[in-house]
Design an enzyme around this catalytic site. Structure first.
Site, short mmCIF file in Angstrom:
data_model
loop_
_atom_site.label_atom_id
_atom_site.label_comp_id
_atom_site.label_asym_id
_atom_site.label_seq_id
_atom_site.Cartn_x
_atom_site.Cartn_y
_atom_site.Cartn_z
N ILE A 11 0.82 -1.21 0.00
CA ILE A 11 0.00 0.00 0.00
C ILE A 11 0.86 1.26 0.00
O ILE A 11 0.45 2.29 -0.53
CB ILE A 11 -1.01 0.00 1.17
CG1 ILE A 11 -2.12 1.03 0.91
CG2 ILE A 11 -0.32 0.20 2.51
CD1 ILE A 11 -3.33 0.88 1.82
N ASN A 24 -3.36 2.40 15.05
CA ASN A 24 -3.81 2.09 16.40
C ASN A 24 -4.27 3.41 17.02
O ASN A 24 -4.03 4.49 16.48
CB ASN A 24 -2.73 1.39 17.23
CG ASN A 24 -1.49 2.22 17.42
OD1 ASN A 24 -1.56 3.35 17.88
ND2 ASN A 24 -0.34 1.67 17.08
N VAL A 33 0.65 -2.52 8.58
CA VAL A 33 0.42 -1.41 7.65
C VAL A 33 0.81 -0.08 8.30
O VAL A 33 1.45 0.77 7.68
CB VAL A 33 -1.07 -1.37 7.21
CG1 VAL A 33 -1.40 -0.08 6.49
CG2 VAL A 33 -1.39 -2.57 6.34
N ASP A 34 0.43 0.09 9.56
CA ASP A 34 0.70 1.33 10.29
C ASP A 34 2.20 1.63 10.31
O ASP A 34 2.64 2.73 9.95
CB ASP A 34 0.14 1.20 11.71
CG ASP A 34 0.09 2.51 12.46
OD1 ASP A 34 0.16 3.59 11.84
OD2 ASP A 34 -0.06 2.46 13.70
N SER A 122 -8.26 -4.27 10.09
CA SER A 122 -8.50 -5.24 11.18
C SER A 122 -8.21 -6.69 10.82
O SER A 122 -8.32 -7.57 11.66
CB SER A 122 -9.93 -5.14 11.74
OG SER A 122 -10.09 -3.94 12.46
N GLY A 124 -5.33 -8.02 9.98
CA GLY A 124 -3.98 -8.44 10.31
C GLY A 124 -3.89 -8.82 11.77
O GLY A 124 -4.58 -9.74 12.23
#
Length: 169
Positions: A11, A24, A33-34, A122, A124
């Protein structure tokens, strides 16, 4: 009408107006991803997240909500951070997951974004079963009135891609 497209890949490599971050509640980076978005986007994203925490999101961003920051060094104008729910066998949190997509599209509309890249929120480390996460994501994006022209689901692996492809048709 919003066109839904699917891409298997990273992404953080997408060229879009806005990239949605499965954040989070702290907004200060994390794993998955974060972490990838914060690493590739550089320090500008974290700096804006810290400002948000110092102002209206002192206790963090609530599950199902969304907020935007710069995209830093990503090939996008904005990152839209949304906090997905952790999956629970005891409690149906589907509405919170759907809210992540609706709120992200609402923020995209406020920004004027026409192309938005979404991860499988959500699905992952928060444990949401991929097939159900795909169902909620696709149904919600299809049902949400928005000016976004393309909602691009960027799926990390073949299993996730196939789960979303089964829903998109």
């Amino acid at each position: 009408m919003t066109t839904i497209t699917l891409v298997q890949g990273d992404i953080t490599r997408q060229s879009v107006d806005a990239i949605v971050n499965a954040a989070n509640s702290s907004l200060l980076g994390g794993g998955g991803v974060d972490g990838a978005i914060h690493r590739r986007g550089g320090p500008a994203i974290l700096a804006e997240c810290r400002k948000l925490r110092a102002s209206q999101y002192g206790k963090g961003l609530r599950t199902g909500q969304a907020v935007a920051t710069t995209a830093g060094e990503l090939d996008a104008r904005w990152v839209i951070h949304t906090v997905g729910p952790r999956y629970s066998h005891e409690e149906d949190r589907s509405e919170l997951l759907a809210s992540c997509y609706r709120e992200s599209l609402r923020i995209a509309d406020e920004l004027g974004a026409r192309t938005v890249a979404f991860p499988a929120v959500s699905a992952g480390i928060y444990g949401w079963p991929m097939e159900d996460a795909a169902r909620i994501a696709v149904e919600t994006v299809r049902a949400t009135e928005t000016s976004v022209e393309e909602a691009r689901f960027v799926l990390f692996d073949e299993r996730a891609y196939e789960a979303f492809a089964a829903r998109v048709g």
